[in-house]
Design an enzyme around this catalytic site. Structure first.
Site, PDB file in Angstrom:
ATOM      1  CE  LYS A 103       8.519   8.305   9.370  1.00 38.82           C
ATOM      2  NZ  LYS A 103       7.809   8.824   8.171  1.00 38.82           N
ATOM      3  CB  SER A 162       5.090  10.566  10.141  1.00 38.69           C
ATOM      4  OG  SER A 162       5.548   9.901   8.963  1.00 38.69           O
ATOM      5  CB  SER A 185       5.497  11.358   6.202  1.00 33.88           C
ATOM      6  OG  SER A 185       4.151  11.144   6.544  1.00 33.88           O
TER       7      SER A 185
END
Length: 446
Positions: free
Chosen positions: A77, A151, A175
């Site tokens: 990420k 996210s 997320s």
């Protein structure tokens, strides 16, 4: 000819250790898959093709016998530093200077034999549950008209599309679990202090945790063990657990739709049939949970945005951070999180695990939400994911587990929540659900 795309991390690592395939061959196949599909999916912000192949070649010179992730391609990420790559965090306001070190979780993955093939897309500052912004839109590979979630949306999309077998994400208000639920993956948010955090400026007041995204429970357990610096312990028996099932939204006024309530109830019935003590019971969520969640969510963004040029931020992010600045001092001094823990501890003294719907409704459209108003984003995020924030506030482990499908064929999911230190128990229950109700591992985009 054997193909390694679509294989699990455990299968790939075993084959590499046994010299049935080289790390380069595995990495090259996955890079080709990314080149073929990512224009449609939008999972990656940056691809490390040459560097990954060079690292795969270097890996092949090591003693592979003790490496649990030998030759396994992994995506990271883009809010965690990867040595030699810029860490953009989904925004034009961040620096493009390459990081001079790996985040500790990235270093642990590499030490275990994994090869980082790229950095995945996130919404700006990882604020919202849709992954879109200046670096692109991450789409759900099962239905590319829909968001992958956020996210950790790019990481989830990469795994669900078979571009990598596992990916690193993190979770501050859902997320990791939100995109896992959207994309049909196993996503584990560990309890506080189990896996090193170090996300942004203060981990959103200690609410954010790093964790695995995988297509199988075995891979999630394997990756969790590497991240936590422990052994990938498998359950030694079939211990009966006390399981509560609740389909009530923690947030007043938010309704959970039928496919998700049905999935939670059916999963609970399967666990009951497997010998667990299952009963319907709602946690005593306080009325102030909504305002406390909003205060922590916005204040975390305000802290992360402090050193950034506001003119380079999207309007929804500026509004979110501006609201959060009013709450930063109060959040730092508040004992609301401890109050929530004390309120919920008796419930978890009676029950080992809580099972809930993972989401309240399917993910919204894959669109440029970063160009839309803050209030519209707030309402969309709240209405589709009200069930994840309580467990960031408590700091307790929670995970999303695929379970069934929505109308149209996209994945549905349930959420498992446990007491502090119960990650392996949650993985054990998830493994039982996987056996009792198997799911397709990856979407077909060919």
């Amino acid at each position: 000819m054997t193909t390694w795309v679509g294989r699990t991390a455990a299968e790939i690592a075993a084959a590499v250790r046994e010299k049935r395939v080289t790390p380069r061959e595995v990495v090259a196949e996955h890079l080709a898959r990314i080149e073929l599909l990512d224009a449609r999916v939008g999972a990656f912000r940056a691809l490390r093709a040459e560097a990954a192949l060079a690292e795969a070649d270097k890996l092949a010179t090591r003693d592979l016998s003790g490496l649990p992730l030998a030759g396994v391609p992994v995506a990271v990420k883009d809010n965690l530093p990867v040595r030699g790559e810029s860490n953009r965090n989904g925004t034009a306001a961040s620096s493009d200077t390459p990081a001079d070190h790996d985040h500790v979780t990235v270093a642990r993955l590499r030490a275990a034999g994994a090869v980082v093939v790229g950095l995945t897309n996130v919404p700006e500052l990882c604020v919202f549950g849709t992954t879109d912004g200046v670096h692109g839109i991450a789409r759900n590979p099962w239905d590319t008209s829909r968001t992958a979630g956020g996210s950790s949306g790019g990481s989830a999309a990469a795994v669900a599309a078979g571009m990598v077998p596992i990916a690193l994400g993190n979770d501050g208000m859902g997320s990791l679990r939100i995109p896992a639920a959207n994309c049909g993956l196993v996503g584990l948010k560990p309890g506080h202090g189990t896996v090193p955090a170090g996300i942004g400026h203060g981990d959103w007041f200690g609410m954010s945790e790093n964790g695995p995204l995988a297509t199988t429970v075995e891979d999630a357990r394997l990756m969790f063990a590497v991240l936590a610096g422990t052994e990938a312990v498998r359950p030694s028996g079939t211990e009966a657990r006390k399981v509560a099932v609740s389909v009530r939204s923690p947030l007043v006024g938010v309704r959970v739709t039928r496919p998700y309530t049905a999935a939670a109830r059916e999963a609970a019935e399967l666990l009951a049939g497997a010998g667990h003590q299952v009963r319907r019971a709602d946690p005593p969520y306080p009325l102030w949970l909504s305002t406390t969640s909003l205060a922590h969510w916005t204040a975390g963004t305000a802290v992360d945005a402090e050193d950034l040029d506001p003119h380079l931020l999207a309007r929804r992010t500026r509004v979110h951070a501006a609201l959060g600045r009013r709450f930063v001092k109060g959040v730092r001094e508040s004992d609301r999180r401890e109050q929530l823990r004390r309120r919920l501890e008796p419930f978890f003294a009676e029950h080992d695990v809580l099972i809930t719907p993972a989401l309240a409704r399917r993910g919204p459209a894959a669109a440029a939400w970063h160009k839309r108003g803050w209030l519209r984003n707030l309402l969309v995020n709240t209405n589709y994911s009200p069930l994840t924030p309580p467990w960031n506030l408590t700091g307790w482990p929670a995970m999303s587990v695929p379970f069934g499908t929505l109308p149209g064929g996209a994945p549905c999911a349930v959420q498992l929540v446990g007491r502090p230190g119960s990650e392996l128990d949650l993985l054990a229950l998830a493994g039982q659900l996987e056996e009792l109700h198997p799911w397709r591992r990856t979407a077909s985009l060919d």
